[in-house]
Scaffold this motif. Structure first.
Motif, PDB file in Angstrom:
ATOM      1  N   GLU A   1      -3.647   3.391  -0.468  1.00 19.94           N
ATOM      2  CA  GLU A   1      -2.081   2.806   0.224  1.00 19.94           C
ATOM      3  C   GLU A   1      -3.648   1.218   1.300  1.00 19.94           C
ATOM      4  OE1 GLU A   1       1.464   1.504   1.704  1.00 19.94           O
ATOM      5  OE2 GLU A   1       1.027   2.493   0.163  1.00 19.94           O
ATOM      6  N   ARG A   2      -4.622   1.261   1.655  1.00 17.43           N
ATOM      7  CA  ARG A   2      -5.432   0.169   2.000  1.00 17.43           C
ATOM      8  C   ARG A   2      -5.559  -0.404   0.505  1.00 17.43           C
ATOM      9  NH1 ARG A   2      -9.561   3.356   5.663  1.00 17.43           N
ATOM     10  NH2 ARG A   2      -8.470   3.555   7.394  1.00 17.43           N
ATOM     11  N   ARG A   3      -5.994  -0.037  -0.774  1.00 18.41           N
ATOM     12  CA  ARG A   3      -5.992  -1.247  -1.468  1.00 18.41           C
ATOM     13  C   ARG A   3      -4.611  -1.716  -1.751  1.00 18.41           C
ATOM     14  NH1 ARG A   3      -9.164   3.626  -2.921  1.00 18.41           N
ATOM     15  NH2 ARG A   3      -7.256   3.985  -4.511  1.00 18.41           N
ATOM     16  N   ARG A   4      -3.505  -1.304  -2.274  1.00 21.62           N
ATOM     17  CA  ARG A   4      -2.397  -1.433  -2.510  1.00 21.62           C
ATOM     18  C   ARG A   4      -1.797  -2.698  -1.768  1.00 21.62           C
ATOM     19  NH1 ARG A   4       2.812   1.960  -2.553  1.00 21.62           N
ATOM     20  NH2 ARG A   4       3.476   0.241  -3.326  1.00 21.62           N
ATOM     21  N   LEU A   5      -2.084  -2.348   0.104  1.00 23.40           N
ATOM     22  CA  LEU A   5      -1.498  -3.672   1.127  1.00 23.40           C
ATOM     23  C   LEU A   5      -2.967  -4.964   1.031  1.00 23.40           C
ATOM     24  CD1 LEU A   5      -0.021  -4.638   3.943  1.00 23.40           C
ATOM     25  CD2 LEU A   5      -2.227  -3.395   4.812  1.00 23.40           C
ATOM     26  N   ALA A   6      -4.258  -4.986   0.756  1.00 26.79           N
ATOM     27  CA  ALA A   6      -4.918  -5.442   0.364  1.00 26.79           C
ATOM     28  C   ALA A   6      -4.832  -6.832  -1.153  1.00 26.79           C
ATOM     29  CB  ALA A   6      -6.139  -5.482  -0.254  1.00 26.79           C
ATOM     30  N   ALA A   7      -4.021  -5.385  -1.806  1.00 32.12           N
ATOM     31  CA  ALA A   7      -3.126  -6.383  -3.425  1.00 32.12           C
ATOM     32  C   ALA A   7      -2.395  -6.770  -2.657  1.00 32.12           C
ATOM     33  CB  ALA A   7      -3.549  -5.842  -4.539  1.00 32.12           C
ATOM     34  N   GLU A   8      -1.378  -6.797  -1.543  1.00 32.59           N
ATOM     35  CA  GLU A   8      -0.666  -7.595  -1.599  1.00 32.59           C
ATOM     36  C   GLU A   8      -0.444  -8.739  -0.823  1.00 32.59           C
ATOM     37  OE1 GLU A   8       3.046  -6.872  -2.021  1.00 32.59           O
ATOM     38  OE2 GLU A   8       2.592  -4.818  -3.554  1.00 32.59           O
ATOM     39  N   ILE A   9      -1.724  -8.490   0.138  1.00 31.59           N
ATOM     40  CA  ILE A   9      -1.929  -9.719   0.704  1.00 31.59           C
ATOM     41  C   ILE A   9      -2.344 -10.493   0.114  1.00 31.59           C
ATOM     42  CG2 ILE A   9      -3.539 -10.621   2.457  1.00 31.59           C
ATOM     43  CD1 ILE A   9      -3.057  -7.692   4.074  1.00 31.59           C
ATOM     44  N   HIS A  10      -3.133 -10.325  -0.923  1.00 31.47           N
ATOM     45  CA  HIS A  10      -3.455 -11.235  -2.009  1.00 31.47           C
ATOM     46  C   HIS A  10      -2.713 -12.413  -2.794  1.00 31.47           C
ATOM     47  CE1 HIS A  10      -5.029 -11.688  -5.840  1.00 31.47           C
ATOM     48  NE2 HIS A  10      -6.081 -12.688  -4.894  1.00 31.47           N
ATOM     49  N   ASP A  11      -1.411 -11.153  -3.016  1.00 32.20           N
ATOM     50  CA  ASP A  11      -1.001 -12.252  -4.080  1.00 32.20           C
ATOM     51  C   ASP A  11       0.189 -12.672  -3.932  1.00 32.20           C
ATOM     52  OD1 ASP A  11      -1.957 -10.236  -6.289  1.00 32.20           O
ATOM     53  OD2 ASP A  11      -0.457  -8.960  -6.362  1.00 32.20           O
TER      54      ASP A  11
END
Length: 413
Positions: free
Chosen positions: A210-220
C-alpha cells in the motif's frame, strides 16, 4: 496425551477391579449355600467353607481399604493376590461354585502382579482350581479324570491366551490412537502458530504494498501536476506577451486545481478521479486531450474492440500507465506525434503508447535512484501487480512504443 474419556474409562476399570472380587465372592457364597446339601453334605466341609469364606471376607474388606492407596503393583498387592488365591482355591476344591470367585484373578491380575511373565503365571494359577472345579474336584477315579482335567486346563489357558492377546492388541491400538491424537494436536498447534505468522507477514506485505501504491499515486498525480505547473510558469517567466502569459497562468491554475482534487481523492480512494464518473475510454480521451493541449504535441486516441466497463483496479492501472508514458514523452522524447491505442480483446486489454521522438537504447537506461521518477519500472510494477505485463520497444532516432497487456476483468457491480 490422556483425554477426559480415557480418564473416565480408567476410573470405571479401577472400580470394577476393586468390586469384582467381593461381588463374585458373594455370588459364589450364595450358590454354595443353596447347593450345600447336594455338593458338600459333609458337616466338616460346610464348617470349613464358612471359616474360609469369613477369612476371605476379612481379606476383601482389608483390600477395599488398602487397595485405593496404591497406584501400581507392589509387594503388598502380590501378597494379597497370593493369599486370595490360596483361600479361593481351597473354596473351589470344596465347592465348584467358588470357581466364580477364582475368575476374579482373570480380570485384576494386571492390577496386582508386576511384569508380563508373572501375570501370565498368575492367570495359569487361577485356571488350575477352576479346571478342578469343572471336573468336580481333584480326580479320584483314575487316569480318565486326570486326562479330562488336563484337557480342560489346556482349553482354559488357550482361551485365556487368545483373549489376552486380543486385549494386548486393543491396548496397542489405543496407544497408537493416543499417539496419533497427540501428534495431530501438536500439528494443529504448529499450524495455528504458522497461520498467525502468515497473517502477520501478509499484513506487513499489504502495508508495504500500500505504501508503494501510495507513492506511485503521488508520483502520478502531484509530481506530474507540479511538473506541468512549473513548465507553464517557466513559459510565463520568459515571455513578454501578456496574452501568452495569461494563457499559461490559466493552464497552471487549472493544473493546480486538478492536482489538488487528485490529492484529495487519493486520500479517500486511490482510484483516479475521472474513473469515478466515466469509463476508461472517456477518461483516457480527456487525459490525452489535456496533455496534448498542455504540450502542443499532436496526440490521438484510438479504441478498438467492444468497450466494456472494467474493474476499477484494471482501469486505474491502465490510466496511470498512460499518464506516466505521456509524461515520459513530454520530458524526454521531443516528439511531434503520439498515438494511444486501447484495445479490448478476448480475455485481455492492451494499451499502446507510441511516439515518433528521439527514442533511446533500452539497454543503456541508468539505474533508477531514490531521486528519480517511477518511470518504466513503476509502469511495469503496476501491470504485474494485476497479473499483466509491460514491454518497451525503442531505438535511438526511431521513437518509442510502450505496450501493456492486462487481463480483461469486468466490473460486475
Amino acid at each position: 496425551m490422556t483425554t477426559a474419556s480415557d480418564r473416565a474409562i480408567d476410573r470405571r476399570r479401577a472400580m470394577f477391579n476393586r468390586l469384582a472380587s467381593p461381588l463374585l465372592l458373594v455370588i459364589a457364597g450364595i450358590l454354595a449355600f443353596v447347593t450345600k446339601d447336594v455338593i458338600t453334605p459333609e458337616p466338616w466341609k460346610q464348617q470349613l467353607i464358612v471359616v474360609v469364606v469369613a477369612a476371605t471376607a476379612v481379606l476383601q474388606l482389608f483390600w477395599l481399604w488398602a487397595g485405593p492407596r496404591r497406584s501400581r503393583p507392589d509387594a503388598l498387592s502380590v501378597t494379597y493376590f497370593v493369599v486370595r488365591w490360596l483361600l479361593g482355591a481351597t473354596l473351589a476344591l470344596l465347592n465348584g461354585f467358588f470357581a466364580f470367585f477364582m475368575a476374579a484373578g482373570y480380570f485384576d491380575s494386571a492390577t496386582f502382579i508386576p511384569g508380563k511373565r508373572r501375570r501370565r503365571f498368575a492367570l495359569f494359577a487361577c485356571s488350575v482350581p477352576i479346571s478342578f472345579a469343572q471336573v468336580g474336584g481333584i480326580p479320584t477315579d483314575g487316569p480318565v479324570g486326570w486326562i479330562v482335567f488336563a484337557c480342560l486346563l489346556t482349553a482354559n489357558n488357550a482361551l485365556l491366551n487368545f483373549v489376552g492377546r486380543m486385549a494386548e492388541q486393543e491396548e496397542e491400538r489405543s496407544r497408537a490412537r493416543a499417539a496419533t491424537i497427540a501428534e495431530l494436536q501438536q500439528a494443529q498447534a504448529e499450524n495455528a502458530a504458522l497461520h498467525t505468522q502468515l497473517l502477520i507477514q501478509a499484513r506487513e506485505a499489504g502495508v508495504a504494498d500500500e505504501r508503494r501504491r501510495l507513492a506511485a499515486e503521488i508520483h502520478d498525480t502531484l509530481a506530474q501536476g507540479l511538473t506541468g505547473i512549473i513548465a507553464q510558469l517557466q513559459v510565463v517567466a520568459t515571455t513578454t506577451d501578456p496574452k501568452v502569459a495569461e494563457e499559461h497562468v490559466g493552464r497552471a491554475t487549472d493544473l493546480a486545481r486538478h492536482s489538488l482534487g487528485e490529492a484529495r481523492r487519493s486520500v479517500q480512494n486511490l482510484a483516479p478521479e475521472g474513473l469515478s464518473h466515466d469509463g476508461l475510454p472517456q477518461t483516457l480521451r480527456k487525459t490525452v486531450d489535456q496533455w496534448a493541449e498542455r504540450t502542443g504535441v499532436h496526440t490521438e486516441l484510438t479504441v478498438t474492440g467492444t468497450a466494456q466497463q472494467l474493474h476499477g483496479e484494471i482501469s486505474a492501472t491502465l490510466l496511470r500507465i498512460t499518464q506516466e508514458a505521456l509524461a515520459n514523452v513530454g520530458k524526454h522524447a521531443n516528439a511531434s506525434r503520439v498515438g494511444v491505442t486501447l484495445s479490448f480483446m478476448d480475455g485481455e486489454v492492451t494499451l499502446d503508447v507510441r511516439d515518433d521522438g528521439s527514442g533511446f537504447d533500452p539497454l543503456s537506461l541508468p539505474v533508477r535512484t531514490g531521486t528519480g521518477g517511477f518511470g518504466l519500472d513503476g509502469m511495469r510494477a503496476r501491470a504485474e501487480r494485476i497479473a499483466g505485463s509491460l514491454t518497451v520497444e525503442a531505438e535511438p532516432g526511431a521513437g518509442t512504443a510502450v505496450s501493456a497487456r492486462v487481463p480483461l476483468v469486468v466490473d460486475e457491480r
